[in-house]
Design an enzyme around this catalytic site. Structure first.
Site, PDB file in Angstrom:
ATOM      1  N   SER A  44       0.798  -1.230   0.000  1.00  0.00           N
ATOM      2  CA  SER A  44       0.000   0.000   0.000  1.00  0.00           C
ATOM      3  C   SER A  44       0.826   1.273   0.000  1.00  0.00           C
ATOM      4  O   SER A  44       0.316   2.337  -0.282  1.00  0.00           O
ATOM      5  CB  SER A  44      -0.875   0.013   1.245  1.00  0.00           C
ATOM      6  OG  SER A  44      -0.045   0.156   2.400  1.00  0.00           O
ATOM      7  N   GLY A  74       2.158   2.235   2.818  1.00  0.00           N
ATOM      8  CA  GLY A  74       2.179   2.605   4.240  1.00  0.00           C
ATOM      9  C   GLY A  74       3.513   2.286   4.886  1.00  0.00           C
ATOM     10  O   GLY A  74       4.079   3.110   5.608  1.00  0.00           O
ATOM     11  N   GLN A 104      -2.271  -5.074  12.174  1.00  0.00           N
ATOM     12  CA  GLN A 104      -1.202  -4.534  13.009  1.00  0.00           C
ATOM     13  C   GLN A 104      -1.518  -4.913  14.463  1.00  0.00           C
ATOM     14  O   GLN A 104      -2.228  -5.857  14.704  1.00  0.00           O
ATOM     15  CB  GLN A 104      -1.097  -3.017  12.814  1.00  0.00           C
ATOM     16  CG  GLN A 104      -0.637  -2.608  11.412  1.00  0.00           C
ATOM     17  CD  GLN A 104       0.830  -2.927  11.139  1.00  0.00           C
ATOM     18  OE1 GLN A 104       1.614  -3.206  12.044  1.00  0.00           O
ATOM     19  NE2 GLN A 104       1.208  -2.903   9.863  1.00  0.00           N
ATOM     20  N   ASP A 122       7.378 -12.213   1.240  1.00  0.00           N
ATOM     21  CA  ASP A 122       8.171 -11.406   0.314  1.00  0.00           C
ATOM     22  C   ASP A 122       9.255 -10.712   1.104  1.00  0.00           C
ATOM     23  O   ASP A 122       9.105 -10.507   2.314  1.00  0.00           O
ATOM     24  CB  ASP A 122       7.303 -10.332  -0.355  1.00  0.00           C
ATOM     25  CG  ASP A 122       7.093  -9.143   0.575  1.00  0.00           C
ATOM     26  OD1 ASP A 122       7.890  -8.179   0.519  1.00  0.00           O
ATOM     27  OD2 ASP A 122       6.146  -9.169   1.383  1.00  0.00           O
ATOM     28  N   CYS A 135      22.773 -27.131  -5.418  1.00  0.00           N
ATOM     29  CA  CYS A 135      21.756 -26.112  -5.756  1.00  0.00           C
ATOM     30  C   CYS A 135      21.293 -26.316  -7.195  1.00  0.00           C
ATOM     31  O   CYS A 135      22.088 -26.601  -8.082  1.00  0.00           O
ATOM     32  CB  CYS A 135      22.341 -24.706  -5.586  1.00  0.00           C
ATOM     33  SG  CYS A 135      21.227 -23.401  -6.145  1.00  0.00           S
ATOM     34  N   HIS A 171      20.878 -16.858  -7.771  1.00  0.00           N
ATOM     35  CA  HIS A 171      21.144 -17.963  -6.830  1.00  0.00           C
ATOM     36  C   HIS A 171      20.379 -17.780  -5.509  1.00  0.00           C
ATOM     37  O   HIS A 171      19.698 -18.699  -5.043  1.00  0.00           O
ATOM     38  CB  HIS A 171      22.646 -18.081  -6.560  1.00  0.00           C
ATOM     39  CG  HIS A 171      22.947 -19.018  -5.435  1.00  0.00           C
ATOM     40  ND1 HIS A 171      22.989 -20.388  -5.593  1.00  0.00           N
ATOM     41  CD2 HIS A 171      23.148 -18.786  -4.110  1.00  0.00           C
ATOM     42  CE1 HIS A 171      23.222 -20.958  -4.424  1.00  0.00           C
ATOM     43  NE2 HIS A 171      23.319 -20.012  -3.496  1.00  0.00           N
TER      44      HIS A 171
HETATM   45 ZN   LIG Z   1      22.621 -21.790  -7.060  1.00  0.00          ZN
END
Ligand SMILES: [Zn+2]
Length: 428
Positions: free
Chosen positions: A115, A117, A238, A312, A348, A384
């Site tokens: 938002s 905020g 909140q 996130d 990986c 990565h």
């Molecule tokens: Zn990697």
């Protein structure tokens, strides 16, 4: 063990979903639960594709993830992108003209905007997400005139250090901007409090945030179909570190007509699981929940265990740019690996590791005087670290589906932090 469904790229999901979801907006299916806990695995359906949860959303503040192409994002099986309403506000008319954030950015998958905020409060007061009490006190005890954000009933007046202009944003302005940007998911406008704010101030701020939630919802409904697909709105919870505030706001906002919920606040690490539990025990179970701005592996594990569905944070890419590379056995500082032939992280599955890049090669790019070499380093290291974080949420999802979350958490934590969550105290 491998969940093939999470290996479908966003583009493929889009083709599958075509247009049948366009005006239905968001829906959420729960597929499995962690026994005895609030955590679950599910699928969020949006007009621009599905998100298999738990999921990490890559942060593209300005509509692109720094140093990554959209092709890079697809190659690491990113499912969704989070952009920033505040930072995109001046481009919002242009974005609406082109048909919304997914199209404008070229991402073409599920998107979310926050938002503004959090940004204006953090610009104004330096409030962070997970911070030490000392730092909070230092910041919030600064004289009022040094604070760059002033909260009023209508919204937040702040000084924008990027433009050096005084500016204002409130729930109406935020919804107006977010509806033009047209992400699949929007966040209601809220006031972030700091860890140093008193209980009394948190009560006052929370009541304001609840009034803003209603305004956000009313404004959102007027324009949510303007771009030809249904945009959805999350209410943001909140309430600081107080159980009564967290539970009461979860009940109040939970009874409102939001499509999902954002779990907000500045957290002490040790409080996180309690705060999530208080909120998620009260919220309606069938709506998705987004834990705002956290991505440390232990925070994601605690979040997923306690009922957060999506996450996130800018940390994976920001830390990559500062030389911090994530590995199964904790993060490393790439600067210490001159001439090293070691892989970035053994096993990986990111395109960088699969192509055989070594720690020594990445360090050489980072240390190079040539800006193109450094840009190459930023690209490779960000790919990565993002893939590491995305894979963590994919593995958590699979462990929940397989009924072995607890074992997975213990094994991951023992490897990454070098301790067992059941045993010794957590090192800082
Ligand atoms: Zn990697």
């Amino acid at each position: 063990m491998q969940d093939d469904t999470t290996k479908t790229t966003t583009q493929e999901i889009n083709q599958d979903n075509a247009s049948n979801l366009q005006l239905k907006g968001l829906s959420f299916d729960i597929e499995a639960r962690i026994p005895g806990q609030l955590g679950r695995a599910g699928t969020i359906h949006t007009p621009h594709g599905d998100i298999k949860t738990p999921a990490f959303m890559c942060v593209g503040t300005h509509g692109e993830v720094r140093f990554l192409s959209m092709e890079n994002l697809h190659s690491i099986y990113a499912q969704a992108m989070l952009s920033n309403g505040y930072h995109l506000r001046n481009k919002s008319y242009e974005i609406a003209e082109i048909g919304g954030l997914a199209k404008w950015s070229g991402w073409n998958g599920p998107t979310l905007t926050d938002s503004g905020g959090f940004q204006v409060m953090s610009l104004g007061s330096g409030i962070g997400k997970v911070v030490s009490m000392e730092r909070e006190k230092e910041v919030t005890n600064a004289p009022k005139k040094d604070r760059l954000a002033i909260v009023t009933e209508d919204g937040i007046h702040f000084h924008d250090p990027f433009t050096d202009q005084d500016d204002f944003i409130g729930p109406k302005e935020s919804m107006d901007i977010q509806n033009r940007i047209g992400a699949d998911i929007h966040m209601a406008f809220d006031e972030l409090t700091s860890l140093a704010d008193s209980y009394e101030y948190n009560v006052e701020a929370l009541e304001r945030t609840e009034r803003w939630a209603q305004i956000s919802l009313d404004e959102h409904k007027k324009h949510r179909d303007d771009l030809g697909y249904r945009q959805s709105l999350y209410g943001v919870l909140q309430g600081g570190r107080w159980e009564d505030l967290r539970r009461s706001t979860a009940k109040k906002l939970g009874a409102m007509d939001f499509d999902g919920y954002g779990l907000g606040g500045a957290f002490l690490k040790s409080d996180l699981h309690n705060i999530l539990r208080w909120c998620n025990e009260e919220l309606p179970e069938g709506k998705p929940r987004h834990l705002l701005g956290l991505s440390r592996p232990d925070d994601i594990l605690v979040g997923a265990e306690n009922g957060a569905d999506t996450f996130d944070c800018v940390a994976p890419t920001r830390e990559a740019r500062h030389g911090r590379i994530y590995t199964k056995y904790g993060y490393i500082n790439i600067e210490k690996f001159a001439n090293s032939d070691q892989p970035l992280d053994e096993g990986c599955d990111c395109p960088v590791c699969k192509a055989g890049w070594t720690r020594g090669q990445l360090r050489a790019l980072l240390k190079s005087q040539d800006p193109e070499d450094r840009a190459k380093y930023f690209n490779l290291a960000s790919i990565h670290n993002l893939r590491f974080t995305l894979r963590l949420t994919e593995e958590i999802r699979q462990a929940i589906l397989d009924g072995c979350f607890e074992e997975y958490k213990n094994e991951f934590t023992a490897n990454y932090y070098g301790y067992s969550p059941k045993g010794a105290a957590k090192p800082e």
